[in-house]
Design an enzyme around this catalytic site. Structure first.
Site, mmCIF file in Angstrom:
data_model
loop_
_atom_site.group_PDB
_atom_site.id
_atom_site.type_symbol
_atom_site.label_atom_id
_atom_site.label_comp_id
_atom_site.label_asym_id
_atom_site.label_seq_id
_atom_site.Cartn_x
_atom_site.Cartn_y
_atom_site.Cartn_z
ATOM 1 N N CYS A 56 -61.222 -20.474 -40.744
ATOM 2 C CA CYS A 56 -60.316 -21.598 -40.994
ATOM 3 C C CYS A 56 -58.887 -21.110 -41.243
ATOM 4 O O CYS A 56 -57.917 -21.712 -40.763
ATOM 5 C CB CYS A 56 -60.795 -22.418 -42.181
ATOM 6 S SG CYS A 56 -62.439 -23.139 -41.967
ATOM 7 N N ARG A 133 -66.545 -28.026 -37.290
ATOM 8 C CA ARG A 133 -65.179 -27.789 -36.821
ATOM 9 C C ARG A 133 -64.891 -28.796 -35.711
ATOM 10 O O ARG A 133 -64.942 -28.481 -34.518
ATOM 11 C CB ARG A 133 -65.073 -26.336 -36.341
ATOM 12 C CG ARG A 133 -63.695 -25.730 -36.470
ATOM 13 C CD ARG A 133 -63.711 -24.252 -36.124
ATOM 14 N NE ARG A 133 -64.502 -23.458 -37.050
ATOM 15 C CZ ARG A 133 -64.093 -23.104 -38.260
ATOM 16 N NH1 ARG A 133 -62.918 -23.474 -38.701
ATOM 17 N NH2 ARG A 133 -64.864 -22.376 -39.051
#
Length: 219
Positions: A56, A133
């Site tokens: 991330c 995601r």
């Protein structure tokens, strides 16, 4: 205090391309945001599994560096995860101090999972609260035009996000379609004929179903 609210139920949704993006109001690192505030321009809403994670972090560094490229396409960025606002703020500072990059887009807190479930970012069968995601391309009318989803272990491509956004915009503006691997500046394709008269009027051409043309130039 959790201030997140959405106009959907609490169970995970199964959104499809062409559906209206569920509206919500939530706290972010840049104040309270309503999704409807972005009407009139493109928006990419994207989730990340958790703050302070390596994949991330790599995405947020590159997205922040590419923010002006999204802005040039009149597209806002809006991130969301289940982490609290305070976690987001701490992570932003760590990114600034560690990478010299300022995150220039809001990050939504969703500790109650309301947004994650409304968008199907997290399944009712998920073993934990981490969102997938997921990336949603939302047009100026608030309609979901494309979706991309990766597992938590694989980072998304910022170049691909920009490519899909540019393709959606040229499809709308010029009534064309884009071929495999298309990038801005490449030739585009004409939609297939939809009626018999137009089809039969085409001269003898073995590729009557595959008609390309140069991408129109702006300005």
């Amino acid at each position: 205090m959790d201030e997140t609210s959405a106009d959907t139920g609490g169970t995970a949704q199964c959104l499809q391309i062409g559906d209206p993006a569920p509206n919500f109001q939530a706290r972010t690192t840049m104040g309270v945001v309503n999704l409807s505030d972005f009407r009139g321009r493109w928006l990419i809403l994207f989730s990340h599994p958790a703050d302070f994670t390596p994949v991330c972090t790599s995405e947020f560094v590159v997205l922040s560096k590419a923010a002006d490229r999204f802005e040039a396409l009149d597209c806002a960025l809006l991130a969301v995860s289940v982490d609290s606002l305070y976690s987001h703020l701490g992570w932003i500072r760590a990114i600034r101090d560690g990478f010299g990059v300022t995150v220039s887009f809001p990050i939504v807190e969703d500790p109650s999972l309301i947004i994650g479930r409304a968008y199907g970012m997290i399944s009712d069968r998920s073993p934990d609260a981490a969102t997938m995601r997921s990336t949603y391309f939302i047009d100026p009318d608030g309609i979901i035009r494309a979706m991309i989803c990766y597992p938590a272990t694989i980072g998304r491509s910022v170049d691909e996000m920009l490519r899909v956004l540019a393709a959606l915009q040229i499809v709308d503006a010029d009534h064309v379609v884009t071929p495999e691997g298309w990038h801005p500046g490449d030739a585009v394709l004409l939609p297939p004929h939809l009626d018999q008269a137009a089809l039969l009027a085409v001269a003898d051409d073995p590729l009557w179903f595959y008609r390309s043309k140069p991408q129109p130039q702006k300005g």
